[in-house]
Design an enzyme around this catalytic site. Structure first.
Site: not given
Length: 311
Positions: A82, A213, A216, A256-257
């Protein structure tokens, strides 16, 4: 099954209207929580490692943890770097067994981004590894990635065809309004993602996998537990999960998390110590943190990503 590439994962995700979760890992309990959740709902996985995680846990330990997770579950698991900042770290991960790397040259000029991305792509493809690139710049803070709101920029759809054609990258992270970290939006504002940009990018790159990205959602349950035990996350606001689900039905194949995982682990540990301040055995409090990771990841897979049953 060995650690796999994302190529087939993304093709199936694009055609099926779902996304694969790319979960950041830092230690054994996080790896276990993620992979146990995925195994229970039969989902493919991307486990990703940041430069900060490599410094913290060391490359060799993370490799062995991911190999153990694959052996334990039998799931298709890809191992991804990442936010690789330069050619050297990408090369190190490629040589060290990663099946996917990201070169993040989004802070550079368009031409410099193309030049560095192409250099990484050529080396990676020679070694059977796929490459994610980034066009546009997300605001926020995550490990070594620090971008102010003033320096962030949406992806320009008119640039994507030239960028992908000239670099040969295999997937593209774009900026449509997500951001790194827990504080994504100001209190009182209604978060919005630029689906118009995503739609235009997908028209210009038909069938090409797009990455989000900074996705969350900053789950209130975990924020509340942390705040009740001395935290200061009262105004943390994340990306609404219905927006992420919509993105997953479009061209987005990888979401992405990271921050949500940190919050879940921290919430579990803080809650445990609130109830059992006398405990000092890491196996006791990390077990709770791991359980919260598992709970979070299962919910993401089923209700946000839609990748359950797709392994």
């Amino acid at each position: 099954m060995p650690i796999v590439s994302t190529t087939e994962m993304f093709k199936k995700a694009y055609d099926g209207g779902y996304a694969i979760g790319a979960f950041n890992v830092n230690n054994m309990e996080i790896v276990q929580g993620i992979t146990e959740a995925a195994a229970e709902v039969n989902s493919p996985l991307i486990l990703q490692v940041s430069a900060g995680a490599r410094k913290y846990a060391k490359h060799v330990y993370l490799m062995k943890l991911v190999e153990a997770a694959e052996a334990d579950t039998g799931l298709p698991i890809a191992l991804h770097l990442d936010h690789g900042a330069d050619f050297e770290i990408c090369k190190s991960c490629i040589d060290g067994g990663f099946t996917s790397v990201m070169i993040d040259a989004s802070s550079k000029s368009f031409e410099d981004n193309i030049a560095l991305t192409k250099q990484v792509v050529e080396y990676a493809h020679d070694h059977g590894v796929v490459v994610e690139a980034e066009l546009g710049t997300l605001a926020g803070v995550e490990d070594e990635v620090k971008v102010s709101a003033e320096d962030s920029s949406y992806t320009r759809p008119e640039d994507v065809e030239e960028f992908v054609s000239r670099t040969g990258c295999d997937s593209l992270a774009i900026a449509i309004g997500t951001s790194h970290g827990a504080y994504k939006f100001k209190p009182g504002t209604k978060p919005q993602l630029r689906f118009d940009i995503l739609e235009e990018v997908s028209k210009r790159l038909p069938g090409f996998p797009i990455v989000l990205h900074g996705a969350s959602s900053v789950i209130p349950k975990y924020v509340d537990i942390i705040n009740a035990n001395g935290g200061a996350l009262v105004d943390a606001i994340g990306v609404p999960e219905d927006m992420l689900r919509k993105a997953a039905t479009m061209a987005v194949c990888k979401i992405n998390i990271d921050s949500d995982l940190r919050l879940a682990m921290t919430a579990g540990i803080r809650e445990h110590f609130q109830e059992h301040p006398e405990h000092f055995d890491p196996r006791q409090y990390l077990t709770v943190g791991r359980a919260y990771i598992k709970e979070l990841v299962k919910d993401k897979i089923v209700n946000v990503l839609g990748s359950d049953g797709k392994a």
